[in-house]
Design a protein around this motif. Sequence first.
Motif, PDB file in Angstrom:
ATOM      1  N   GLU A 107       0.823  -1.210   0.000  1.00  0.00           N
ATOM      2  CA  GLU A 107       0.000   0.000   0.000  1.00  0.00           C
ATOM      3  C   GLU A 107       0.859   1.264   0.000  1.00  0.00           C
ATOM      4  O   GLU A 107       0.431   2.311  -0.505  1.00  0.00           O
ATOM      5  N   PRO A 110       2.066   1.662  -4.316  1.00  0.00           N
ATOM      6  CA  PRO A 110       1.214   0.952  -5.267  1.00  0.00           C
ATOM      7  C   PRO A 110       1.735   0.965  -6.703  1.00  0.00           C
ATOM      8  O   PRO A 110       1.531   0.006  -7.447  1.00  0.00           O
ATOM      9  N   ASN A 111       2.396   2.042  -7.099  1.00  0.00           N
ATOM     10  CA  ASN A 111       2.884   2.111  -8.477  1.00  0.00           C
ATOM     11  C   ASN A 111       3.931   1.039  -8.765  1.00  0.00           C
ATOM     12  O   ASN A 111       4.008   0.504  -9.859  1.00  0.00           O
ATOM     13  N   ARG A 113       3.991  -1.909  -7.346  1.00  0.00           N
ATOM     14  CA  ARG A 113       3.272  -3.175  -7.463  1.00  0.00           C
ATOM     15  C   ARG A 113       2.561  -3.264  -8.804  1.00  0.00           C
ATOM     16  O   ARG A 113       2.545  -4.328  -9.441  1.00  0.00           O
ATOM     17  N   LEU A 114       1.977  -2.169  -9.248  1.00  0.00           N
ATOM     18  CA  LEU A 114       1.316  -2.148 -10.551  1.00  0.00           C
ATOM     19  C   LEU A 114       2.323  -2.454 -11.651  1.00  0.00           C
ATOM     20  O   LEU A 114       2.024  -3.191 -12.603  1.00  0.00           O
ATOM     21  N   VAL A 183      -4.834  -7.683  -4.175  1.00  0.00           N
ATOM     22  CA  VAL A 183      -3.986  -6.532  -4.501  1.00  0.00           C
ATOM     23  C   VAL A 183      -4.454  -5.894  -5.804  1.00  0.00           C
ATOM     24  O   VAL A 183      -4.585  -4.664  -5.912  1.00  0.00           O
ATOM     25  N   TRP A 186      -7.616  -4.000  -5.264  1.00  0.00           N
ATOM     26  CA  TRP A 186      -7.384  -2.742  -4.562  1.00  0.00           C
ATOM     27  C   TRP A 186      -6.778  -1.688  -5.485  1.00  0.00           C
ATOM     28  O   TRP A 186      -7.107  -0.504  -5.395  1.00  0.00           O
ATOM     29  N   LEU A 187      -5.908  -2.125  -6.378  1.00  0.00           N
ATOM     30  CA  LEU A 187      -5.315  -1.181  -7.322  1.00  0.00           C
ATOM     31  C   LEU A 187      -6.379  -0.553  -8.218  1.00  0.00           C
ATOM     32  O   LEU A 187      -6.217   0.566  -8.702  1.00  0.00           O
ATOM     33  N   ARG A 190      -9.228   0.948  -4.827  1.00  0.00           N
ATOM     34  CA  ARG A 190      -8.608   1.559  -3.638  1.00  0.00           C
ATOM     35  C   ARG A 190      -9.545   1.527  -2.427  1.00  0.00           C
ATOM     36  O   ARG A 190      -9.508   2.421  -1.576  1.00  0.00           O
TER      37      ARG A 190
END
Length: 223
Positions: A107, A110-111, A113-114, A183, A186-187, A190
């Motif tokens: 969290e 996030p970028n 993880r994306l 995940v 959530w991306l 949010r």
Amino acid sequence: MLNKLPVDERRAQLVECALDLAERGGISAVTVRAVAAHAGVSLGMVHYCFEGKDELLAAMAERLVLELSASARQVFAAVREAPEVSGVRGLRELLQSGVDGMWSTMEANPNRRLLTYEITTHALRFRAAGSPPTGAVADEQYAVMDAEVSAFLDECAERTETTWTEPVAVIAHRSLAALDGLVLRWLVDRNTEAIRAELDEVVLAITSKAVEKPPGRPVPRAS
């Protein structure tokens, strides 16, 4: 001064520049020219370190795998400092701490993880097109995380005097698949509150695969 860096240091610098570009604009923003400009070096220098964009993307993926592994180890190491607990209830507490820690790490960035998902998808497309070396990046990413989570599950069971009723590799694989889905969701929306509730369900599901060892008689572990 920039041009005198050893090749391995130069490669690391270029990978970091490429990751920075990709975080802001996606993989499509990563070109040899853009990386050279961002790093302040010539096009020739980038080509000297990497044969092309595909090799650079593979190096970026390897860096992300190392980051994921290091992040998991850091979170799991913090769980080891938790007070001693035992039984299935104690196991759940340790698992909850581990999942919460992993989620907080994700969290916070996030970028990154994306970008991991984007590079994984890219690697899979290459594998489907007949380029195993590039496609292997996705396999490596999940193999590393499977190993880290399996080790964590084993350690949690040992600390709490519990045992898994299924092979730990299977539990780790299933757990990571569930977490991956959460995940990604959530991306998209949010909705942290909803995901937190789902994470609790994941922990419960994992815990349901464990039993306490009978006193004085070890329970045979699934293999």
